[in-house]
Design a protein around this motif. Structure first.
Motif, mmCIF file in Angstrom:
data_model
loop_
_atom_site.group_PDB
_atom_site.id
_atom_site.type_symbol
_atom_site.label_atom_id
_atom_site.label_comp_id
_atom_site.label_asym_id
_atom_site.label_seq_id
_atom_site.Cartn_x
_atom_site.Cartn_y
_atom_site.Cartn_z
ATOM 1 N N GLU A 163 24.589 -39.640 5.319
ATOM 2 C CA GLU A 163 24.631 -38.707 6.442
ATOM 3 C C GLU A 163 25.888 -38.998 7.257
ATOM 4 O O GLU A 163 26.158 -40.150 7.599
ATOM 5 C CB GLU A 163 23.393 -38.845 7.319
ATOM 6 N N ILE A 164 26.652 -37.953 7.549
ATOM 7 C CA ILE A 164 27.859 -38.070 8.362
ATOM 8 C C ILE A 164 27.586 -37.355 9.683
ATOM 9 O O ILE A 164 27.358 -36.142 9.702
ATOM 10 C CB ILE A 164 29.076 -37.411 7.675
ATOM 11 N N ASP A 165 27.598 -38.089 10.805
ATOM 12 C CA ASP A 165 27.282 -37.427 12.069
ATOM 13 C C ASP A 165 28.536 -36.801 12.689
ATOM 14 O O ASP A 165 29.629 -36.868 12.118
ATOM 15 C CB ASP A 165 26.546 -38.364 13.025
ATOM 16 N N GLU A 166 28.388 -36.199 13.848
ATOM 17 C CA GLU A 166 29.486 -35.459 14.482
ATOM 18 C C GLU A 166 30.642 -36.366 14.891
ATOM 19 O O GLU A 166 31.769 -35.904 15.074
ATOM 20 C CB GLU A 166 28.955 -34.705 15.709
ATOM 21 N N ASP A 167 30.381 -37.665 15.036
ATOM 22 C CA ASP A 167 31.429 -38.631 15.396
ATOM 23 C C ASP A 167 32.004 -39.333 14.174
ATOM 24 O O ASP A 167 32.680 -40.348 14.302
ATOM 25 C CB ASP A 167 30.878 -39.672 16.376
ATOM 26 N N TRP A 168 31.669 -38.796 12.979
ATOM 27 C CA TRP A 168 32.127 -39.351 11.700
ATOM 28 C C TRP A 168 31.539 -40.724 11.391
ATOM 29 O O TRP A 168 32.061 -41.463 10.560
ATOM 30 C CB TRP A 168 33.667 -39.382 11.607
ATOM 31 N N GLN A 169 30.460 -41.072 12.076
ATOM 32 C CA GLN A 169 29.733 -42.287 11.727
ATOM 33 C C GLN A 169 28.952 -42.032 10.435
ATOM 34 O O GLN A 169 28.361 -40.964 10.256
ATOM 35 C CB GLN A 169 28.782 -42.690 12.852
ATOM 36 N N ILE A 170 28.931 -43.038 9.557
ATOM 37 C CA ILE A 170 28.337 -42.879 8.228
ATOM 38 C C ILE A 170 27.056 -43.704 8.137
ATOM 39 O O ILE A 170 27.043 -44.902 8.440
ATOM 40 C CB ILE A 170 29.316 -43.348 7.130
ATOM 41 N N HIS A 171 25.977 -43.074 7.700
ATOM 42 C CA HIS A 171 24.684 -43.733 7.539
ATOM 43 C C HIS A 171 24.277 -43.611 6.062
ATOM 44 O O HIS A 171 24.241 -42.514 5.516
ATOM 45 C CB HIS A 171 23.638 -43.085 8.441
ATOM 46 N N LYS A 181 18.817 -49.327 4.930
ATOM 47 C CA LYS A 181 19.774 -48.405 5.526
ATOM 48 C C LYS A 181 20.895 -49.201 6.181
ATOM 49 O O LYS A 181 20.638 -50.199 6.855
ATOM 50 C CB LYS A 181 19.082 -47.528 6.582
ATOM 51 N N VAL A 182 22.126 -48.767 5.956
ATOM 52 C CA VAL A 182 23.275 -49.437 6.551
ATOM 53 C C VAL A 182 24.107 -48.403 7.302
ATOM 54 O O VAL A 182 24.439 -47.339 6.753
ATOM 55 C CB VAL A 182 24.150 -50.126 5.477
ATOM 56 N N ASP A 183 24.426 -48.701 8.550
ATOM 57 C CA ASP A 183 25.372 -47.879 9.301
ATOM 58 C C ASP A 183 26.768 -48.403 8.984
ATOM 59 O O ASP A 183 27.145 -49.499 9.414
ATOM 60 C CB ASP A 183 25.080 -47.961 10.797
ATOM 61 N N MET A 184 27.531 -47.618 8.223
ATOM 62 C CA MET A 184 28.790 -48.088 7.650
ATOM 63 C C MET A 184 29.977 -48.012 8.600
ATOM 64 O O MET A 184 31.081 -48.400 8.259
ATOM 65 C CB MET A 184 29.103 -47.285 6.389
ATOM 66 N N GLY A 185 29.771 -47.495 9.821
ATOM 67 C CA GLY A 185 30.889 -47.316 10.732
ATOM 68 C C GLY A 185 31.496 -45.935 10.576
ATOM 69 O O GLY A 185 30.923 -45.053 9.938
ATOM 70 N N ALA A 186 32.654 -45.738 11.153
ATOM 71 C CA ALA A 186 33.269 -44.412 11.193
ATOM 72 C C ALA A 186 34.275 -44.219 10.065
ATOM 73 O O ALA A 186 34.999 -45.144 9.690
ATOM 74 C CB ALA A 186 33.965 -44.203 12.536
ATOM 75 N N ALA A 187 34.319 -42.998 9.546
ATOM 76 C CA ALA A 187 35.360 -42.608 8.595
ATOM 77 C C ALA A 187 36.659 -42.388 9.362
ATOM 78 O O ALA A 187 36.668 -41.746 10.414
ATOM 79 C CB ALA A 187 34.958 -41.343 7.860
ATOM 80 N N ILE A 188 37.751 -42.921 8.836
ATOM 81 C CA ILE A 188 39.061 -42.795 9.475
ATOM 82 C C ILE A 188 40.013 -42.113 8.499
ATOM 83 O O ILE A 188 40.247 -42.607 7.387
ATOM 84 C CB ILE A 188 39.609 -44.176 9.881
ATOM 85 N N PHE A 189 40.590 -40.992 8.915
ATOM 86 C CA PHE A 189 41.472 -40.231 8.039
ATOM 87 C C PHE A 189 42.950 -40.445 8.349
ATOM 88 O O PHE A 189 43.807 -40.033 7.572
ATOM 89 C CB PHE A 189 41.144 -38.740 8.129
#
Length: 288
Positions: A257-265, A121-129
């Motif tokens: 999985e995309i959490d409420e803070d746009w962090q990507i797992h 499992k890798v926590d990829m950081g946040a999605a930025i739009f």
């Protein structure tokens, strides 16, 4: 471990060579990267992962594309790199941090087989739009559903950064020939200052999306973790899927999985293909 030792592994058919910068006798120049990645004259791969020092994380990583350019982040590459670190005794921890050009991420070995890492499992950081941070040239704050004109066609594009830039095109049907034809045009379009990764995506259900991938600096790719992460973020942003979903690619499937803070797992398998030492004859060419 001998000098110039390498491991070749794949994540869903997306294959990388892994090497330790402290145990190589050559420079990772553009010419040398291209030679090593060449399937006929080198080992052949979708890129090279190089272990380097870091002051920001437990380990540092350079991600080198087969055209000689350097990528900010790669989901499959990160999982392959994490497997290498665990399997070859660089760490006995099952959770550790990795420093990339796209930021520091955390990797976790969640399943082992015969003492080797299998599921990671890798926590990829946040999605930025934000358009300027992707980056993409846009008159809007976020590049969503924006028209991109190409030679012979046009697409509605959605752009996001997950540590590297992505352009997602949502389609009713997916055709490999289509992305093979237009992938390079989109990648190198003047709208994208740093070029861009391209995904054509089809929503199958709220929990399943199918994608085709054109990777910046590599071209047609069977699977990509960062591409899967980018598509998942766009789908959630547009309200087309749930926050937990499966990404289906020609090479296999990843769980996102995309959490409420746009962090990507992201979670998926990795498998080793081969290991060895570069031959003296190849080294002669690399050292030149």
């Amino acid at each position: 471990m001998n000098n110039n030792f390498f491991v070749k592994s794949h994540g869903l058919g997306n294959d990388y060579i892994v090497m330790d910068s402290h145990k190589t006798d050559f420079e990772f120049s553009v010419k040398n990267i291209q030679l090593i990645c060449d399937v006929h004259y080198g080992i052949g791969s979708d890129g090279i992962l190089v272990l380097v020092d870091s002051t920001k994380a437990d380990f540092g990583l350079r991600i080198l594309n087969p055209d000689g350019s350097e990528a900010e982040k790669s989901g499959n590459g990160l999982r392959i790199f994490a497997k290498f670190l665990f399997d070859y005794g660089y760490t006995t921890n099952t959770s550790f941090s990795i420093d990339t050009l796209g930021g520091v991420v955390r990797a976790e070995v969640i399943q082992q087989e015969k003492g080797k890492a299998r599921m990671i499992k890798v926590d990829m950081g946040a999605a930025i739009f934000e358009a300027g941070k992707v980056p993409v040239k846009s008159e809007q704050a976020e590049c969503l559903d924006e028209l991109l004109e190409l030679d012979g066609t046009s697409y509605r594009i959605n752009c996001v950064s997950v540590g590297n830039p992505h352009c997602v095109v949502i389609k009713d049907e997916l055709e490999v020939d289509e992305i093979m034809k237009y992938g390079t045009q989109i990648e190198n379009h003047t709208k994208f200052p740093n070029r861009i990764n391209v995904q054509f995506a089809k929503v199958i259900s709220p929990d399943l999306v199918e994608i085709l991938i054109w990777e910046r600096g590599a071209g047609w790719t069977l699977a990509s973790g960062s591409s899967s992460s980018a598509v998942a973020a766009v789908m959630v942003k547009k309200g087309l899927t749930n926050r937990k979903l499966t990404m289906k690619m020609p090479g296999g499937e990843l769980k996102l999985e995309i959490d409420e803070d746009w962090q990507i797992h992201m979670t998926g398998e990795v498998r080793e293909i081969a290991s060895g030492v570069l031959s003296a004859e190849l080294l002669d060419e690399l050292i030149g």
